[in-house]
Design a protein around this motif. Structure first.
Motif, PDB file in Angstrom:
ATOM      1  N   THR A 232       0.826  -1.204   0.000  1.00 35.83           N
ATOM      2  CA  THR A 232       0.000   0.000   0.000  1.00 35.83           C
ATOM      3  C   THR A 232       0.861   1.255   0.000  1.00 35.83           C
ATOM      4  O   THR A 232       2.049   1.221   0.317  1.00 35.83           O
ATOM      5  N   MET A 233       0.224   2.374  -0.329  1.00 30.06           N
ATOM      6  CA  MET A 233       0.957   3.610  -0.599  1.00 30.06           C
ATOM      7  C   MET A 233       0.489   4.776   0.256  1.00 30.06           C
ATOM      8  O   MET A 233      -0.643   4.798   0.745  1.00 30.06           O
ATOM      9  N   PHE A 234       1.390   5.739   0.404  1.00 33.82           N
ATOM     10  CA  PHE A 234       1.124   7.053   0.959  1.00 33.82           C
ATOM     11  C   PHE A 234       1.449   8.075  -0.119  1.00 33.82           C
ATOM     12  O   PHE A 234       2.200   7.784  -1.049  1.00 33.82           O
ATOM     13  N   ARG A 235       0.932   9.282   0.051  1.00 32.02           N
ATOM     14  CA  ARG A 235       1.424  10.400  -0.757  1.00 32.02           C
ATOM     15  C   ARG A 235       2.075  11.402   0.176  1.00 32.02           C
ATOM     16  O   ARG A 235       1.494  11.777   1.205  1.00 32.02           O
ATOM     17  N   VAL A 236       3.278  11.804  -0.153  1.00 32.50           N
ATOM     18  CA  VAL A 236       4.042  12.704   0.701  1.00 32.50           C
ATOM     19  C   VAL A 236       4.296  13.999  -0.050  1.00 32.50           C
ATOM     20  O   VAL A 236       5.001  14.021  -1.070  1.00 32.50           O
ATOM     21  N   PHE A 237       3.699  15.078   0.450  1.00 33.36           N
ATOM     22  CA  PHE A 237       3.907  16.410  -0.098  1.00 33.36           C
ATOM     23  C   PHE A 237       4.902  17.156   0.782  1.00 33.36           C
ATOM     24  O   PHE A 237       5.055  16.862   1.975  1.00 33.36           O
ATOM     25  N   ASN A 238       5.564  18.138   0.200  1.00 31.67           N
ATOM     26  CA  ASN A 238       6.630  18.844   0.906  1.00 31.67           C
ATOM     27  C   ASN A 238       6.348  20.326   0.974  1.00 31.67           C
ATOM     28  O   ASN A 238       6.265  21.008  -0.057  1.00 31.67           O
ATOM     29  N   ARG A 239       6.128  20.807   2.203  1.00 30.05           N
ATOM     30  CA  ARG A 239       5.944  22.235   2.512  1.00 30.05           C
ATOM     31  C   ARG A 239       4.606  22.777   2.054  1.00 30.05           C
ATOM     32  O   ARG A 239       3.969  23.546   2.749  1.00 30.05           O
ATOM     33  N   SER A 240       4.192  22.427   0.851  1.00 28.84           N
ATOM     34  CA  SER A 240       2.862  22.798   0.371  1.00 28.84           C
ATOM     35  C   SER A 240       2.407  21.704  -0.586  1.00 28.84           C
ATOM     36  O   SER A 240       3.185  20.817  -0.947  1.00 28.84           O
ATOM     37  N   PHE A 241       1.155  21.781  -0.997  1.00 28.36           N
ATOM     38  CA  PHE A 241       0.647  20.763  -1.911  1.00 28.36           C
ATOM     39  C   PHE A 241       1.030  21.052  -3.356  1.00 28.36           C
ATOM     40  O   PHE A 241       0.569  20.373  -4.269  1.00 28.36           O
ATOM     41  N   LYS A 242       1.906  22.010  -3.555  1.00 22.52           N
ATOM     42  CA  LYS A 242       2.450  22.277  -4.884  1.00 22.52           C
ATOM     43  C   LYS A 242       3.784  21.592  -5.106  1.00 22.52           C
ATOM     44  O   LYS A 242       4.339  21.659  -6.213  1.00 22.52           O
ATOM     45  N   MET A 243       4.302  20.936  -4.075  1.00 26.68           N
ATOM     46  CA  MET A 243       5.605  20.265  -4.190  1.00 26.68           C
ATOM     47  C   MET A 243       5.509  18.852  -3.629  1.00 26.68           C
ATOM     48  O   MET A 243       4.782  18.592  -2.671  1.00 26.68           O
ATOM     49  N   GLY A 244       6.261  17.955  -4.234  1.00 25.61           N
ATOM     50  CA  GLY A 244       6.238  16.563  -3.804  1.00 25.61           C
ATOM     51  C   GLY A 244       4.972  15.876  -4.282  1.00 25.61           C
ATOM     52  O   GLY A 244       4.503  16.092  -5.393  1.00 25.61           O
ATOM     53  N   GLY A 245       4.423  15.028  -3.438  1.00 30.19           N
ATOM     54  CA  GLY A 245       3.210  14.308  -3.782  1.00 30.19           C
ATOM     55  C   GLY A 245       3.447  12.901  -4.290  1.00 30.19           C
ATOM     56  O   GLY A 245       2.511  12.226  -4.707  1.00 30.19           O
ATOM     57  N   ARG A 246       4.705  12.433  -4.246  1.00 28.78           N
ATOM     58  CA  ARG A 246       5.008  11.095  -4.750  1.00 28.78           C
ATOM     59  C   ARG A 246       4.319  10.004  -3.916  1.00 28.78           C
ATOM     60  O   ARG A 246       3.973  10.219  -2.753  1.00 28.78           O
ATOM     61  N   PHE A 247       4.201   8.845  -4.534  1.00 26.52           N
ATOM     62  CA  PHE A 247       3.613   7.673  -3.888  1.00 26.52           C
ATOM     63  C   PHE A 247       4.744   6.856  -3.264  1.00 26.52           C
ATOM     64  O   PHE A 247       5.615   6.340  -3.969  1.00 26.52           O
ATOM     65  N   TYR A 248       4.714   6.736  -1.938  1.00 25.14           N
ATOM     66  CA  TYR A 248       5.750   6.007  -1.216  1.00 25.14           C
ATOM     67  C   TYR A 248       5.135   4.863  -0.423  1.00 25.14           C
ATOM     68  O   TYR A 248       3.920   4.788  -0.241  1.00 25.14           O
ATOM     69  N   GLY A 249       5.990   3.981   0.091  1.00 22.18           N
ATOM     70  CA  GLY A 249       5.572   2.974   1.035  1.00 22.18           C
ATOM     71  C   GLY A 249       5.803   1.543   0.645  1.00 22.18           C
ATOM     72  O   GLY A 249       6.231   0.743   1.482  1.00 22.18           O
ATOM     73  N   PRO A 250       5.505   1.105  -0.602  1.00 18.29           N
ATOM     74  CA  PRO A 250       5.605  -0.323  -0.918  1.00 18.29           C
ATOM     75  C   PRO A 250       7.023  -0.861  -0.812  1.00 18.29           C
ATOM     76  O   PRO A 250       7.997  -0.179  -1.125  1.00 18.29           O
ATOM     77  N   TRP A 251       7.122  -2.120  -0.411  1.00 21.97           N
ATOM     78  CA  TRP A 251       8.438  -2.735  -0.203  1.00 21.97           C
ATOM     79  C   TRP A 251       9.246  -2.809  -1.485  1.00 21.97           C
ATOM     80  O   TRP A 251      10.479  -2.720  -1.447  1.00 21.97           O
ATOM     81  N   PHE A 252       8.585  -2.952  -2.635  1.00 23.93           N
ATOM     82  CA  PHE A 252       9.331  -3.135  -3.883  1.00 23.93           C
ATOM     83  C   PHE A 252      10.035  -1.854  -4.324  1.00 23.93           C
ATOM     84  O   PHE A 252      10.877  -1.890  -5.217  1.00 23.93           O
ATOM     85  N   GLN A 253       9.707  -0.720  -3.711  1.00 23.52           N
ATOM     86  CA  GLN A 253      10.448   0.511  -3.986  1.00 23.52           C
ATOM     87  C   GLN A 253      11.789   0.537  -3.260  1.00 23.52           C
ATOM     88  O   GLN A 253      12.636   1.379  -3.570  1.00 23.52           O
ATOM     89  N   ASN A 254      11.973  -0.357  -2.318  1.00 25.20           N
ATOM     90  CA  ASN A 254      13.139  -0.282  -1.429  1.00 25.20           C
ATOM     91  C   ASN A 254      14.057  -1.483  -1.532  1.00 25.20           C
ATOM     92  O   ASN A 254      14.822  -1.762  -0.603  1.00 25.20           O
ATOM     93  N   ILE A 255      14.006  -2.199  -2.648  1.00 22.73           N
ATOM     94  CA  ILE A 255      14.932  -3.300  -2.864  1.00 22.73           C
ATOM     95  C   ILE A 255      15.786  -2.990  -4.092  1.00 22.73           C
ATOM     96  O   ILE A 255      15.480  -2.074  -4.868  1.00 22.73           O
ATOM     97  N   GLU A 256      16.842  -3.774  -4.277  1.00 17.02           N
ATOM     98  CA  GLU A 256      17.741  -3.556  -5.397  1.00 17.02           C
ATOM     99  C   GLU A 256      17.011  -3.755  -6.725  1.00 17.02           C
ATOM    100  O   GLU A 256      16.123  -4.600  -6.843  1.00 17.02           O
ATOM    101  N   LYS A 257      17.411  -2.957  -7.715  1.00 13.76           N
ATOM    102  CA  LYS A 257      16.748  -3.009  -9.018  1.00 13.76           C
ATOM    103  C   LYS A 257      16.804  -4.400  -9.621  1.00 13.76           C
ATOM    104  O   LYS A 257      15.821  -4.886 -10.197  1.00 13.76           O
ATOM    105  N   GLU A 258      17.970  -5.084  -9.487  1.00 13.84           N
ATOM    106  CA  GLU A 258      18.085  -6.403 -10.109  1.00 13.84           C
ATOM    107  C   GLU A 258      17.167  -7.420  -9.449  1.00 13.84           C
ATOM    108  O   GLU A 258      16.716  -8.374 -10.094  1.00 13.84           O
ATOM    109  N   LEU A 259      16.843  -7.233  -8.176  1.00 11.48           N
ATOM    110  CA  LEU A 259      15.919  -8.152  -7.513  1.00 11.48           C
ATOM    111  C   LEU A 259      14.491  -7.960  -8.008  1.00 11.48           C
ATOM    112  O   LEU A 259      13.692  -8.910  -7.987  1.00 11.48           O
TER     113      LEU A 259
END
Length: 502
Positions: A232-259
């Motif tokens: 599952t995901m979160f959206r993280v904005f930075n300082r205002s809702f005009k910056m950031g907003g990426r989808f973070y959280g899933p485990w597959f974002q945090n492993i090595e690319k080759e895996l």
């Protein structure tokens, strides 16, 4: 051995089960992790009462204290699995909890009493180690960490963790701390859409090297340790809702690319279409300039180093901060700073049209743009009965929908930049065996409980085009199968802001 952790051999990727106490991953970090109840520390036991009985906890005085105690246990387990030496800092200052800017991210209102009493109780039972700082000890907070006994009990009793955050739309200040904001109709639409995306992600069976990764399960790779995994995901904005907003959280974002090449979705081998030089292209588009070919090629410099330096320049808040960070690529010191200065000068000569954006924090503005692109892609796939695992500038999908995904990515970027582009394709090594005949009707095999804000007709107030605000969301419980997916796709298409954007 605990039988509770998935670990990879660095050579063969073969999965084996090892102890949660094996600390052979690269250099661990010993800086305290804050207990802020925003994203990382929102894990708790799936069944609070069963977990308490399994580890012999006395009854909590109130439901609020029971819930917060569960979150403290979850944080201790999650962080302890990643690094047994890691401390989790928290405040015992009543004024900290009186700050209304933090309350959006908390599971209960009376956090001060619930946190302090829960930590003291768990420490008294020797389930956590506790470093209590005396009042007036400026700049140092109290902290705790899991004991080996607590980790053993969770593994032995097979206590499951779930991610249960009070809020999934996060706004952070310049220091990365969560801050309060006022809900708007746009934010509520983002939240409803995120809930729908997360339901779709939960419905997928995602495996890594043949091992299904379940919610709350720890995963260890040669370079990363994940204490509790989620799709599952979160959206993280930075300082205002005009910056950031990426989808973070899933485990597959945090492993090595080759895996990631070993990932399968519902038993299907996968590919990973991606945007080459994504933020560089978005930067040039925002400046209305043409990007030179091969933007990261400079004579005498490795491409990987040039790319890292370019994006450091793009994300750094000041030129000084950028030079300091780039110097670390060369070991700092006088020689490191000299090399950093030379490389920066050459990058600026190659990119004069956008050099004025370096050292301005422009990366956060570009993240806002790429988050909109991701939102478009996920929504368009879902309307067709499919879904993707997003990794910011690439999307892991089953092989049979890779070409369709690439076409949607081209469409999304063309809409965002008003220019055509080329999407590259990373081919999964799992494609050795042809599995295209499996699960070709749809990727979403399980029933979905989706809260959909369905766009209504004109509705009076507010003037302005766009059809007015949608009526209150409702929950559609759909049984598995292609017919239900057709209904889901139709409903999502009716509700989606992306249709109106098209």
């Amino acid at each position: 051995m605990t039988g509770n952790e998935f670990l990879f051999s660095p050579n063969s990727f073969a999965s084996e089960i090892f102890s949660v106490f094996q600390m052979d991953i690269e250099k661990p970090s010993y800086a305290d992790k804050p207990l802020v109840f925003a994203w990382q520390t929102d894990w708790r036991p799936r069944q609070l009462e069963e977990a308490e009985a399994a580890i012999g906890l006395p009854s909590a005085k109130t439901r609020d204290r029971q819930l917060v105690r569960g979150y403290i246990l979850g944080a201790a387990i999650q962080i302890g699995r990643e690094n047994l030496e890691q401390w989790i800092s928290y405040s015992r200052n009543h004024n900290y909890y009186a700050n209304p800017a933090r309350k959006r991210y908390w599971p209960v209102n009376n956090m001060y009493a619930a946190v302090v009493s829960s930590v003291d109780q768990l420490a008294g039972l020797d389930l956590i180690e506790h470093q209590r700082m005396p009042p007036g000890n400026l700049h140092w907070q109290s902290s705790f960490r899991a004991t080996p006994e607590l980790l053993r009990l969770f593994a032995e009793k097979k206590i499951e963790l779930i991610l249960a955050p009070p809020e999934r739309i996060l706004l952070r200040d310049a220091e990365g701390r969560p801050i309060e904001y006022r809900d708007t109709e746009q934010i509520r639409r983002w939240r409803r859409k995120l809930e729908t995306f997360n339901e779709a992600a939960r419905s997928l069976n995602v495996s890594l090297d043949g091992h299904t990764i379940r919610e709350g399960e720890p995963v260890v790779t040669p370079k990363n340790r994940i204490g509790a995994s989620t799709v599952t995901m979160f959206r993280v904005f930075n300082r205002s809702f005009k910056m950031g907003g990426r989808f973070y959280g899933p485990w597959f974002q945090n492993i090595e690319k080759e895996l990631r090449d070993t990932i399968e979705i519902n038993g299907n081998s996968t590919e990973e279409p991606d945007y080459p030089e994504h933020h560089a292209r978005l930067l040039y588009d925002s400046c209305e300039r043409l990007m030179p070919p091969e933007p990261f090629i400079l004579d005498g410099w490795p491409r990987k180093v040039v790319k890292a330096a370019f994006y450091t320049l793009l994300n750094a808040e000041t030129p000084t901060a950028a030079r300091r960070a780039i110097a670390e690529l060369f070991g700092r010191g006088r020689e490191g700073y000299a090399k950093a200065g030379k490389l920066i000068a050459e990058i600026e000569r190659k990119h004069p049209a956008v050099a004025n954006q370096f050292g301005t924090g422009a990366g956060l503005r570009l993240m806002r743009k790429d988050s909109e692109i991701t939102e478009y892609i996920l929504g368009k796939l879902l309307r067709g009965g499919h879904f993707a695992l997003p990794i910011h500038d690439s999307y892991r999908v089953p092989r049979q929908i890779a070409d369709r995904t690439r076409a949607i990515m081209d469409e999304a970027l063309a809409k965002a930049t008003r220019k055509p582009t080329r999407v590259s394709m990373a081919i999964s090594s799992a494609q050795v065996t042809d599995k295209t005949a499996k699960n070709t009707t749809s990727l979403l095999q399980n029933g979905l409980g989706l809260e959909l804000g369905l766009g209504g007709g004109g509705g009076g107030g507010g003037g302005g085009g766009g059809g007015g605000a949608p009526p209150p969301g409702w929950v559609a419980w759909l049984p598995p199968g292609p017919a239900s997916l057709g209904v889901l796709s139709y409903l999502y298409a009716s509700a989606s802001e992306l249709d109106r954007a098209a």
